[in-house]
Design an enzyme around this catalytic site. Sequence first.
Site, PDB file in Angstrom:
ATOM      1  N   HIS A  23       0.825  -1.202   0.000  1.00  0.00           N
ATOM      2  CA  HIS A  23       0.000   0.000   0.000  1.00  0.00           C
ATOM      3  C   HIS A  23       0.867   1.263   0.000  1.00  0.00           C
ATOM      4  O   HIS A  23       0.555   2.239  -0.693  1.00  0.00           O
ATOM      5  CB  HIS A  23      -0.922  -0.020   1.224  1.00  0.00           C
ATOM      6  CG  HIS A  23      -1.719   1.224   1.412  1.00  0.00           C
ATOM      7  ND1 HIS A  23      -1.398   2.163   2.368  1.00  0.00           N
ATOM      8  CD2 HIS A  23      -2.811   1.705   0.759  1.00  0.00           C
ATOM      9  CE1 HIS A  23      -2.260   3.159   2.309  1.00  0.00           C
ATOM     10  NE2 HIS A  23      -3.123   2.908   1.343  1.00  0.00           N
ATOM     11  N   GLU A  29       2.046   1.845  -3.468  1.00  0.00           N
ATOM     12  CA  GLU A  29       0.978   2.409  -4.300  1.00  0.00           C
ATOM     13  C   GLU A  29       0.945   3.930  -4.154  1.00  0.00           C
ATOM     14  O   GLU A  29       0.826   4.668  -5.143  1.00  0.00           O
ATOM     15  CB  GLU A  29      -0.364   1.801  -3.891  1.00  0.00           C
ATOM     16  CG  GLU A  29      -1.576   2.460  -4.519  1.00  0.00           C
ATOM     17  CD  GLU A  29      -2.746   2.572  -3.560  1.00  0.00           C
ATOM     18  OE1 GLU A  29      -3.399   3.642  -3.536  1.00  0.00           O
ATOM     19  OE2 GLU A  29      -3.010   1.595  -2.819  1.00  0.00           O
ATOM     20  N   HIS A  30       1.055   4.420  -2.920  1.00  0.00           N
ATOM     21  CA  HIS A  30       1.074   5.865  -2.692  1.00  0.00           C
ATOM     22  C   HIS A  30       2.279   6.515  -3.362  1.00  0.00           C
ATOM     23  O   HIS A  30       2.166   7.582  -3.979  1.00  0.00           O
ATOM     24  CB  HIS A  30       1.115   6.154  -1.182  1.00  0.00           C
ATOM     25  CG  HIS A  30      -0.225   6.151  -0.525  1.00  0.00           C
ATOM     26  ND1 HIS A  30      -0.775   7.262   0.057  1.00  0.00           N
ATOM     27  CD2 HIS A  30      -1.136   5.159  -0.367  1.00  0.00           C
ATOM     28  CE1 HIS A  30      -1.962   6.965   0.565  1.00  0.00           C
ATOM     29  NE2 HIS A  30      -2.202   5.684   0.329  1.00  0.00           N
ATOM     30  N   GLU A  69       4.732  11.234   2.392  1.00  0.00           N
ATOM     31  CA  GLU A  69       3.677  10.233   2.187  1.00  0.00           C
ATOM     32  C   GLU A  69       3.527   9.330   3.402  1.00  0.00           C
ATOM     33  O   GLU A  69       2.434   8.834   3.670  1.00  0.00           O
ATOM     34  CB  GLU A  69       3.963   9.417   0.930  1.00  0.00           C
ATOM     35  CG  GLU A  69       2.715   8.881   0.251  1.00  0.00           C
ATOM     36  CD  GLU A  69       1.730   9.982  -0.146  1.00  0.00           C
ATOM     37  OE1 GLU A  69       0.512   9.693  -0.209  1.00  0.00           O
ATOM     38  OE2 GLU A  69       2.173  11.127  -0.402  1.00  0.00           O
ATOM     39  N   GLU A 121      -4.064   8.143   7.343  1.00  0.00           N
ATOM     40  CA  GLU A 121      -5.061   7.207   6.800  1.00  0.00           C
ATOM     41  C   GLU A 121      -5.329   6.075   7.789  1.00  0.00           C
ATOM     42  O   GLU A 121      -6.481   5.667   7.991  1.00  0.00           O
ATOM     43  CB  GLU A 121      -4.562   6.647   5.464  1.00  0.00           C
ATOM     44  CG  GLU A 121      -5.566   5.762   4.747  1.00  0.00           C
ATOM     45  CD  GLU A 121      -5.053   5.253   3.409  1.00  0.00           C
ATOM     46  OE1 GLU A 121      -5.791   4.488   2.751  1.00  0.00           O
ATOM     47  OE2 GLU A 121      -3.915   5.602   3.012  1.00  0.00           O
TER      48      GLU A 121
END
Length: 420
Positions: free
Chosen positions: A47, A50-51, A120, A127
């Site tokens: 994940h 992906e960011h 990030e 998140e």
Amino acid sequence: MTVRLDKLANGFTIVTENMPALQSASIGIWVTAGGRHEKLQQNGIAHFLEHMAFKGTKRRNALEIAEAIEDVGGYINAYTSREVTAYYARVLKNDVPLAMDVIGDILLNPVFDPNEIEVERGVILQEIGQALDTPDDVIFDWLQEKAYPDQPMGRTILGPQERVSSFSRDDLRAFVGEHYSPDRMILSAAGGVDHDEIVKLATEMFGGLKAGTPRPYEAAAFAGGEYRVEKDLEQAHFALGLESPNYRNDDIYTAQIYSIALGGGMSSRLFQEVREKRGLCYTIYASAGAYADSGMTTIYAGTSGEQVGDLADITIDELKRAADDMSAKEIERAKVQMKAGMLMGLESPSSRAERLARMVSIWGRVPALEETVEKIDAVTDAGVRDFAEHMASAARAALALYGPVSTAPDLAKLQLRRAA
């Protein structure tokens, strides 16, 4: 509409479906590199990667990536699941080469700038915090963890805060080197697309990559168990999971029809009994999810702390009752809902592209819609009732409870109720 499939010498797969009436197209690359492919110390890195894909390449910075697509009115995004990571865009058909160039660029040329990694990292930690503050999100992570304990399939996709806080540039590069090989990538496009043009562009971008070596992953083993968190919330959240077929097993159609009849809509048993007749909740539903080697039928509901015990008991009673008297009418209605939902969903190129990639990853081909409809129609009433009996008497189950849940029965009591 025509589906075409090609594979380059290095294993990179291209599948397209031309939809002649459309002026737009959806195009993306699905990579077999999701949460279940992570080692324990890597949990959350798929994940994170992906960011980072959108944070800069050798040719474009983060703003230029966004502008390249949005300057032509398009949309670009990505997601990570337990089995894949997908990078995709929606553009007008004349801009398909541009979308391919941008997606290829973020996959082939990421720079993983240390400053951007730190930025990030903060975003992802936010998140994770947001997910922890969202009960009807986090409860499914807990349910997954109890269903598949101490194994990759049971771990959260976002990863724990302590691991996300420690990932380095070298960690990201190592994961890419392990998993982002051309034989694990499917380029899928649907809408106003030209297959031959896409194959030509894909060959130029990805044809020179070397195929990777097969990397086995740990098989999923459903075990079950209970996770309960007492907290002063407005709602008590209840999630029950039962093992069901994997997506290569034709019984998946039976499982999906059963879940629709049980809790798939306003006419379903759970909705009618628990919400409409008794007013115990606002939301209740059932769904059948599937993976390469396992699956789970899940029932979720939110209710008050005073009523969560009644809701749990009635849910188990409905599971048992479905095994005894689920009617031919209910089963036929569920079949129609399943077919209509599938066909309506495929009116968009994004849904088409998603389906193409998923079918190729599962079967190595794209079955005709008629073939899928035939399999749905082939499910018998007796088969659904037998499956309902299996669900009602399964030896293992997973249970997650969150909120004011002190009055909720534990898993052992629910199991005894199921057996009674």
